[in-house]
Design an enzyme around this catalytic site. Sequence first.
Site, PDB file in Angstrom:
ATOM      1  N   THR A 125       1.040  -1.437   0.017  1.00  0.00           N
ATOM      2  CA  THR A 125       0.035  -0.058  -0.097  1.00  0.00           C
ATOM      3  C   THR A 125       0.689   1.381   0.083  1.00  0.00           C
ATOM      4  O   THR A 125       2.054   1.265   0.533  1.00  0.00           O
ATOM      5  CB  THR A 125      -0.932   0.006   1.334  1.00  0.00           C
ATOM      6  OG1 THR A 125      -1.418   1.130   1.411  1.00  0.00           O
ATOM      7  CG2 THR A 125      -0.265  -0.362   2.701  1.00  0.00           C
ATOM      8  N   GLU A 127       0.548   3.663   1.944  1.00  0.00           N
ATOM      9  CA  GLU A 127       0.428   4.064   3.071  1.00  0.00           C
ATOM     10  C   GLU A 127       1.959   3.524   3.849  1.00  0.00           C
ATOM     11  O   GLU A 127       2.081   4.360   4.954  1.00  0.00           O
ATOM     12  CB  GLU A 127      -0.882   3.377   4.285  1.00  0.00           C
ATOM     13  CG  GLU A 127      -2.105   3.643   3.390  1.00  0.00           C
ATOM     14  CD  GLU A 127      -3.331   3.524   4.342  1.00  0.00           C
ATOM     15  OE1 GLU A 127      -3.033   3.525   5.572  1.00  0.00           O
ATOM     16  OE2 GLU A 127      -4.202   3.163   3.748  1.00  0.00           O
TER      17      GLU A 127
HETATM   18  P1  NAD Z   1      -9.895  -6.971   3.046  1.00  0.00           P
HETATM   19  O1  NAD Z   1      -9.961  -6.733   4.482  1.00  0.00           O
HETATM   20  O2  NAD Z   1     -11.267  -6.746   2.367  1.00  0.00           O
HETATM   21  O3  NAD Z   1      -9.806  -8.463   2.684  1.00  0.00           O
HETATM   22  C1  NAD Z   1      -8.721  -9.186   3.288  1.00  0.00           C
HETATM   23  C2  NAD Z   1      -8.873 -10.742   3.132  1.00  0.00           C
HETATM   24  O4  NAD Z   1      -7.917 -11.391   3.786  1.00  0.00           O
HETATM   25  C3  NAD Z   1     -10.171 -11.146   3.805  1.00  0.00           C
HETATM   26  O5  NAD Z   1     -10.877 -12.042   3.011  1.00  0.00           O
HETATM   27  C4  NAD Z   1      -9.606 -11.975   5.043  1.00  0.00           C
HETATM   28  O6  NAD Z   1     -10.457 -13.011   5.540  1.00  0.00           O
HETATM   29  C5  NAD Z   1      -8.243 -12.551   4.509  1.00  0.00           C
HETATM   30  N1  NAD Z   1      -7.378 -12.650   5.737  1.00  0.00           N
HETATM   31  C6  NAD Z   1      -7.113 -12.079   6.835  1.00  0.00           C
HETATM   32  N2  NAD Z   1      -5.966 -12.619   7.570  1.00  0.00           N
HETATM   33  C7  NAD Z   1      -5.809 -13.695   7.122  1.00  0.00           C
HETATM   34  C8  NAD Z   1      -4.724 -14.672   7.322  1.00  0.00           C
HETATM   35  N3  NAD Z   1      -4.207 -14.666   8.425  1.00  0.00           N
HETATM   36  N4  NAD Z   1      -4.779 -15.771   6.561  1.00  0.00           N
HETATM   37  C9  NAD Z   1      -5.382 -15.944   5.480  1.00  0.00           C
HETATM   38  N5  NAD Z   1      -6.485 -14.827   5.046  1.00  0.00           N
HETATM   39  C10 NAD Z   1      -6.734 -13.879   5.931  1.00  0.00           C
HETATM   40  O7  NAD Z   1      -8.819  -5.966   2.474  1.00  0.00           O
HETATM   41  P2  NAD Z   1      -8.624  -5.502   0.832  1.00  0.00           P
HETATM   42  O8  NAD Z   1      -8.855  -4.057   0.981  1.00  0.00           O
HETATM   43  O9  NAD Z   1      -9.140  -6.549  -0.055  1.00  0.00           O
HETATM   44  O10 NAD Z   1      -6.980  -5.464   0.783  1.00  0.00           O
HETATM   45  C11 NAD Z   1      -6.217  -6.382   0.386  1.00  0.00           C
HETATM   46  C12 NAD Z   1      -4.688  -6.267   0.256  1.00  0.00           C
HETATM   47  O11 NAD Z   1      -4.448  -4.865  -0.303  1.00  0.00           O
HETATM   48  C13 NAD Z   1      -4.179  -5.964   1.658  1.00  0.00           C
HETATM   49  O12 NAD Z   1      -3.184  -6.544   1.761  1.00  0.00           O
HETATM   50  C14 NAD Z   1      -4.347  -4.328   1.804  1.00  0.00           C
HETATM   51  O13 NAD Z   1      -3.147  -4.067   2.778  1.00  0.00           O
HETATM   52  C15 NAD Z   1      -3.854  -4.140   0.255  1.00  0.00           C
HETATM   53  N6  NAD Z   1      -4.381  -2.835  -0.153  1.00  0.00           N
HETATM   54  C16 NAD Z   1      -5.611  -2.203   0.050  1.00  0.00           C
HETATM   55  C17 NAD Z   1      -5.968  -0.962  -0.433  1.00  0.00           C
HETATM   56  C18 NAD Z   1      -7.395  -0.701  -0.296  1.00  0.00           C
HETATM   57  O14 NAD Z   1      -7.753   0.659  -0.584  1.00  0.00           O
HETATM   58  N7  NAD Z   1      -8.367  -1.441   0.143  1.00  0.00           N
HETATM   59  C19 NAD Z   1      -5.115  -0.255  -1.075  1.00  0.00           C
HETATM   60  C20 NAD Z   1      -3.756  -0.660  -1.187  1.00  0.00           C
HETATM   61  C21 NAD Z   1      -3.369  -2.014  -0.705  1.00  0.00           C
HETATM   62  P1  TYD Z   2     -10.384   4.332   4.991  1.00  0.00           P
HETATM   63  O1  TYD Z   2     -11.449   3.982   4.097  1.00  0.00           O
HETATM   64  O2  TYD Z   2     -10.567   3.881   6.283  1.00  0.00           O
HETATM   65  O3  TYD Z   2      -9.004   4.145   4.352  1.00  0.00           O
HETATM   66  P2  TYD Z   2      -7.624   4.778   4.731  1.00  0.00           P
HETATM   67  O4  TYD Z   2      -7.595   5.143   6.095  1.00  0.00           O
HETATM   68  O5  TYD Z   2      -6.898   3.433   4.797  1.00  0.00           O
HETATM   69  O6  TYD Z   2      -7.111   5.837   3.727  1.00  0.00           O
HETATM   70  O7  TYD Z   2     -10.462   6.052   5.392  1.00  0.00           O
HETATM   71  C1  TYD Z   2     -10.427   6.756   4.185  1.00  0.00           C
HETATM   72  C2  TYD Z   2     -10.451   8.334   4.549  1.00  0.00           C
HETATM   73  O8  TYD Z   2     -11.716   8.643   5.197  1.00  0.00           O
HETATM   74  C3  TYD Z   2      -9.270   8.565   5.955  1.00  0.00           C
HETATM   75  O9  TYD Z   2      -8.824   9.999   5.748  1.00  0.00           O
HETATM   76  C4  TYD Z   2     -10.356   8.444   6.988  1.00  0.00           C
HETATM   77  C5  TYD Z   2     -11.732   9.100   6.587  1.00  0.00           C
HETATM   78  N1  TYD Z   2     -12.735   8.309   7.231  1.00  0.00           N
HETATM   79  C6  TYD Z   2     -13.933   9.155   7.748  1.00  0.00           C
HETATM   80  O10 TYD Z   2     -13.561  10.184   7.678  1.00  0.00           O
HETATM   81  N2  TYD Z   2     -14.859   8.634   8.463  1.00  0.00           N
HETATM   82  C7  TYD Z   2     -14.970   7.239   8.563  1.00  0.00           C
HETATM   83  O11 TYD Z   2     -15.987   6.759   9.086  1.00  0.00           O
HETATM   84  C8  TYD Z   2     -14.088   6.368   7.901  1.00  0.00           C
HETATM   85  C9  TYD Z   2     -14.186   5.047   7.917  1.00  0.00           C
HETATM   86  C10 TYD Z   2     -12.944   6.953   7.281  1.00  0.00           C
END
Ligand code: NAD
Ligand code: TYD
Length: 339
Positions: A125, A127
């Site tokens: 990420t 982040e």
């Molecule tokens: P999510 O929370 O929706 O899904 C995570 C999945 O991992 C779930 O299905 C959960 O059951 C599984 N999981 C958790 N712990 C586990 C374990 N110990 N063993 C096996 N499975 C396990 O997350 P997401 O938003 O789909 O993110 C997926 C990946 O992408 C993560 O690594 C996250 O850091 C990365 N990522 C997410 C974002 C975003 O905006 N959501 C952006 C950049 C990177």
């Molecule tokens: P989030 O979806 O948790 O992603 P990340 O913190 O990983 O970027 O949050 C996106 C932005 O929205 C973040 O600046 C926090 C803000 N936020 C709110 O203002 N209210 C909320 O209820 C949530 C979940 C996030």
Amino acid sequence: MKLFVTGGAGFIGSNFIFYLLEKHPEDAVLCVDALTYAGNLETLAPVMQNPRFRFVKADIADRAAMYALFESEKPDVVVNFAAESHVDRSIENPSIFLQTNVMGTQVLLDACRKYGIQRYHQVSTDEVYGDLPLDRLDLFFTEQTPLHASSPYSASKASADLLCNAYFRTYGLPVTISRCSNNYGPYQFPEKLIPLMIANALADKPLPVYGEGLNVRDWLYVEDHCTAIDLILRKGKPGQVYNIGGHNERRNIDIVKTILAILGKPESLITHVADRKGHDQRYAIDPAFIHRELGWLPQTGFEDGIRKTVQWYLDNKPWWENIVNGEYQTYYERMYGNR
Ligand code: NAD
Ligand code: TYD
């Protein structure tokens, strides 16, 4: 090619599996997911009968289980999406983030070393770079930006990235890493900003904006993230980090207002609540490298993507209503009850 996709019952992993099975009819996917609160087998229902797909419930940090799977399945490629992914939960309880995101990654890397692999891809990420100030719009995260994580979540993801680099350098494991900006789209768990605001607006509940809502995130439609990972797997260079983002920076308050406008709901639903601890101000990816090296460009603009996303949540109410009416209510009360 046989792919071992971890975390495929979550948001991005499931979208990646749908994309991959459709795009590459010669590939097979073994999905490994522990089905934590964020994993949902219903999401994978459309592919459960596909002969090129198989699901196994297992924890990536369970060494014996992972070794047994690698031994019997002999995957060509591992794509690690499995993680604890919500910053607010990491602030409440960091331990599980270290266990899954760091120790789980190490187990997978060890399994790859032991059984051999063509590629291990770590889904990371933006982040991990920390944040950028709001008044320096000229600054962006590049692949050379130093790691400077702020939250327990981002610290755990940065640690996993360091381990991946170490396994490349020390053992020559063919590792790639991608660092993507905030994703949005179908099947995102409703604790995250966009689906949470859609669900609350539809229920005419308050929309909890942290602080003034001026923090900036760089939003990418989930399918564009999937196309980038697929390209990296096929054309990327081992040892390389790829930043993924589409230059789509928005303030949180503007995202929330856009959602309300699409749904025809009043802005009076917006409620400013106490800010997140250590809240990162701005994320902004410079995607020049992946564009130059692999020709990747995002296909979905934000106006189109956010409309499609809102429509998906309207069309798939049972999927998220099941979640928000269940155990999630306890989380919501704990997190937002007296904020
Ligand atoms: P999510 O929370 O929706 O899904 C995570 C999945 O991992 C779930 O299905 C959960 O059951 C599984 N999981 C958790 N712990 C586990 C374990 N110990 N063993 C096996 N499975 C396990 O997350 P997401 O938003 O789909 O993110 C997926 C990946 O992408 C993560 O690594 C996250 O850091 C990365 N990522 C997410 C974002 C975003 O905006 N959501 C952006 C950049 C990177
Ligand atoms: P989030 O979806 O948790 O992603 P990340 O913190 O990983 O970027 O949050 C996106 C932005 O929205 C973040 O600046 C926090 C803000 N936020 C709110 O203002 N209210 C909320 O209820 C949530 C979940 C996030």
